[in-house]
Motif scaffolding. Structure first.
Motif, PDB file in Angstrom:
ATOM      1  N   GLU A  55       0.861  -1.179   0.000  1.00  0.00           N
ATOM      2  CA  GLU A  55       0.000   0.000   0.000  1.00  0.00           C
ATOM      3  C   GLU A  55       0.894   1.225   0.000  1.00  0.00           C
ATOM      4  N   ASN A  56       0.565   2.196  -0.813  1.00  0.00           N
ATOM      5  CA  ASN A  56       1.341   3.426  -0.816  1.00  0.00           C
ATOM      6  C   ASN A  56       1.098   4.183   0.492  1.00  0.00           C
ATOM      7  N   VAL A  57       2.182   4.538   1.150  1.00  0.00           N
ATOM      8  CA  VAL A  57       2.078   5.277   2.404  1.00  0.00           C
ATOM      9  C   VAL A  57       2.759   6.626   2.247  1.00  0.00           C
ATOM     10  N   GLN A  58       2.337   7.577   3.055  1.00  0.00           N
ATOM     11  CA  GLN A  58       2.966   8.891   3.048  1.00  0.00           C
ATOM     12  C   GLN A  58       4.382   8.772   3.597  1.00  0.00           C
ATOM     13  N   CYS A  59       5.317   9.449   2.960  1.00  0.00           N
ATOM     14  CA  CYS A  59       6.702   9.457   3.406  1.00  0.00           C
ATOM     15  C   CYS A  59       7.133  10.889   3.729  1.00  0.00           C
ATOM     16  N   LEU A  60       7.828  11.035   4.836  1.00  0.00           N
ATOM     17  CA  LEU A  60       8.370  12.311   5.265  1.00  0.00           C
ATOM     18  C   LEU A  60       9.834  12.119   5.636  1.00  0.00           C
ATOM     19  N   THR A  61      10.604  13.183   5.602  1.00  0.00           N
ATOM     20  CA  THR A  61      11.963  13.120   6.123  1.00  0.00           C
ATOM     21  C   THR A  61      11.922  13.413   7.621  1.00  0.00           C
ATOM     22  N   LEU A  62      12.983  13.031   8.315  1.00  0.00           N
ATOM     23  CA  LEU A  62      13.060  13.326   9.745  1.00  0.00           C
ATOM     24  C   LEU A  62      12.930  14.821  10.005  1.00  0.00           C
ATOM     25  N   HIS A  63      13.618  15.605   9.214  1.00  0.00           N
ATOM     26  CA  HIS A  63      13.606  17.050   9.440  1.00  0.00           C
ATOM     27  C   HIS A  63      12.233  17.656   9.159  1.00  0.00           C
ATOM     28  N   GLU A  64      11.494  17.099   8.205  1.00  0.00           N
ATOM     29  CA  GLU A  64      10.130  17.582   7.958  1.00  0.00           C
ATOM     30  C   GLU A  64       9.231  17.282   9.145  1.00  0.00           C
ATOM     31  N   VAL A  65       9.381  16.113   9.724  1.00  0.00           N
ATOM     32  CA  VAL A  65       8.576  15.760  10.899  1.00  0.00           C
ATOM     33  C   VAL A  65       8.832  16.754  12.037  1.00  0.00           C
ATOM     34  N   LEU A  66      10.092  17.056  12.276  1.00  0.00           N
ATOM     35  CA  LEU A  66      10.432  17.990  13.349  1.00  0.00           C
ATOM     36  C   LEU A  66       9.915  19.391  13.052  1.00  0.00           C
ATOM     37  N   GLU A  67      10.031  19.818  11.810  1.00  0.00           N
ATOM     38  CA  GLU A  67       9.524  21.148  11.432  1.00  0.00           C
ATOM     39  C   GLU A  67       8.016  21.223  11.598  1.00  0.00           C
ATOM     40  N   ASN A  68       7.311  20.161  11.180  1.00  0.00           N
ATOM     41  CA  ASN A  68       5.848  20.145  11.312  1.00  0.00           C
ATOM     42  C   ASN A  68       5.420  20.181  12.776  1.00  0.00           C
ATOM     43  N   ALA A  69       6.246  19.579  13.645  1.00  0.00           N
ATOM     44  CA  ALA A  69       5.920  19.546  15.077  1.00  0.00           C
ATOM     45  C   ALA A  69       6.450  20.766  15.813  1.00  0.00           C
ATOM     46  N   ASN A  70       7.152  21.645  15.086  1.00  0.00           N
ATOM     47  CA  ASN A  70       7.753  22.844  15.680  1.00  0.00           C
ATOM     48  C   ASN A  70       8.742  22.469  16.787  1.00  0.00           C
ATOM     49  N   ILE A  71       9.508  21.422  16.540  1.00  0.00           N
ATOM     50  CA  ILE A  71      10.540  20.964  17.468  1.00  0.00           C
ATOM     51  C   ILE A  71      11.878  21.035  16.740  1.00  0.00           C
ATOM     52  N   ASP A  72      12.860  21.656  17.352  1.00  0.00           N
ATOM     53  CA  ASP A  72      14.142  21.825  16.661  1.00  0.00           C
ATOM     54  C   ASP A  72      15.237  20.897  17.172  1.00  0.00           C
ATOM     55  N   SER A  73      14.975  20.137  18.258  1.00  0.00           N
ATOM     56  CA  SER A  73      15.992  19.219  18.757  1.00  0.00           C
ATOM     57  C   SER A  73      15.326  18.095  19.549  1.00  0.00           C
ATOM     58  N   VAL A  74      16.004  16.961  19.609  1.00  0.00           N
ATOM     59  CA  VAL A  74      15.528  15.834  20.417  1.00  0.00           C
ATOM     60  C   VAL A  74      16.707  15.286  21.206  1.00  0.00           C
ATOM     61  N   ASP A  75      16.409  14.750  22.385  1.00  0.00           N
ATOM     62  CA  ASP A  75      17.443  14.132  23.209  1.00  0.00           C
ATOM     63  C   ASP A  75      17.652  12.675  22.812  1.00  0.00           C
ATOM     64  N   LEU A  76      16.566  12.008  22.412  1.00  0.00           N
ATOM     65  CA  LEU A  76      16.622  10.592  22.039  1.00  0.00           C
ATOM     66  C   LEU A  76      15.991  10.407  20.670  1.00  0.00           C
ATOM     67  N   LEU A  77      16.734   9.759  19.773  1.00  0.00           N
ATOM     68  CA  LEU A  77      16.198   9.342  18.479  1.00  0.00           C
ATOM     69  C   LEU A  77      16.224   7.825  18.448  1.00  0.00           C
ATOM     70  N   GLN A  78      15.047   7.214  18.435  1.00  0.00           N
ATOM     71  CA  GLN A  78      14.904   5.762  18.441  1.00  0.00           C
ATOM     72  C   GLN A  78      14.425   5.319  17.058  1.00  0.00           C
ATOM     73  N   ILE A  79      15.196   4.426  16.396  1.00  0.00           N
ATOM     74  CA  ILE A  79      14.859   3.986  15.045  1.00  0.00           C
ATOM     75  C   ILE A  79      14.733   2.472  15.005  1.00  0.00           C
ATOM     76  N   ASP A  80      13.598   2.000  14.523  1.00  0.00           N
ATOM     77  CA  ASP A  80      13.394   0.574  14.260  1.00  0.00           C
ATOM     78  C   ASP A  80      12.716   0.485  12.898  1.00  0.00           C
ATOM     79  N   ALA A  81      13.538   0.431  11.850  1.00  0.00           N
ATOM     80  CA  ALA A  81      13.025   0.546  10.482  1.00  0.00           C
ATOM     81  C   ALA A  81      13.280  -0.704   9.658  1.00  0.00           C
ATOM     82  N   GLU A  82      13.477  -1.835  10.325  1.00  0.00           N
ATOM     83  CA  GLU A  82      13.570  -3.132   9.649  1.00  0.00           C
ATOM     84  C   GLU A  82      14.557  -3.141   8.483  1.00  0.00           C
TER      85      GLU A  82
END
Length: 267
Positions: free
Chosen positions: A166-193
């Motif tokens: 199924e076609n799913v929406q794709c975003l970059t990490l930086h787009e996600v942060l910009e959309n959330a109005n967050i400029d930094s994170v302390d923890l980045l957890q990735i489980d992308a198989e």
């Protein structure tokens, strides 16, 4: 024995030290698929005696130092199954973004965390560029190993006839942060198989430098793991190796690391 070693170093300055020999032996064994272990036998015989992931310890240190934690989780699934982030949300003062591409699973994630005003939920996949892309899932069920790669599901024992895309929406990490109005994170957890390193390569570390970066490395090739750690080490990260995951903790300031890079180039 110590005097003998000192004499040997003076007489044969180019001779490998005991530590050098151990490192060469470890590299040789690793290259042929073997590894030495000093783990106590009882820990091998009874793996349930292991403490488990040290992620919570790394997070606790961050919270003690700053009083808070902001995280971004790629591949949140339903927020409960095999998910250490749930324990973090329940134990620490946190704010976070949870990202999950599978529509049915995302609904369960909403049921679990939808009322938490400190959490932002995103129904999308993280990719190199934004847009849409086929995502392979289990027909009629949920699957933690859903992936951009159809063969990844087959490797996990899913019958080809049970796989649908199924076609799913794709975003970059930086787009996600910009959309959330967050400029930094302390923890980045990735489980992308198996797509973890591809995501890490999209990070602009001049803009985003998480204190803790945890990702699954068991689906990556040995060369990709080495290349990834070499890249992260250039940004001041040092590593804790778990059975399935790697925890990268940033121990060097950007200024110090930049000065070290300049010095290395000058040398």
């Amino acid at each position: 024995m110590a005097r003998f070693r000192q004499l040997r170093r003076r007489l044969f300055p180019g001779c490998p030290t005991g530590t050098d020999v151990k490192r060469m032996r470890a590299r040789l064994l690793r290259r042929i698929g073997l590894a030495r272990s000093r783990e106590p036998r009882i820990m091998v015989d009874q793996p349930d005696l292991h403490y488990g992931s040290v992620l919570s310890l790394a997070i606790a240190e961050q919270v003690i130092q700053t009083g808070h934690l902001t995280f971004l989780q790629v591949g949140a699934f339903d927020g409960a199954q095999n998910d250490e982030i749930l324990h973090i949300v329940n134990r620490f003062p946190v704010k976070g973004i949870l990202i999950e591409p599978q529509p049915n699973v995302y609904k369960r994630l909403q049921d679990l965390h939808g009322d938490n005003e400190n959490l932002i939920l995103v129904n999308a996949a993280i990719d190199k560029v934004s847009g849409s892309r086929p995502f392979y899932m289990l027909d009629g069920g949920d699957l933690e190993c859903a992936s951009f790669d159809r063969n990844h599901l087959i490797k996990h024992g899913v019958e080809p006839g049970q796989i649908y895309s199924e076609n799913v929406q794709c975003l970059t990490l930086h787009e996600v942060l910009e959309n959330a109005n967050i400029d930094s994170v302390d923890l980045l957890q990735i489980d992308a198989e198996g797509y973890d390193y591809e995501i890490i390569k999209t990070i602009d570390f001049t803009r985003l430098t998480p204190k803790i970066l945890r990702f699954e490395y068991r689906h990556l090739s040995n060369d990709d793991v080495d290349e990834c750690l070499e890249m992260l080490s250039q940004y001041g990260y040092r590593f804790i190796v778990e059975e399935l995951d790697l925890i990268a903790i940033r121990k060097v300031s950007a200024t110090t690391q930049s000065e070290s890079s300049v010095n290395r180039r000058a040398a």
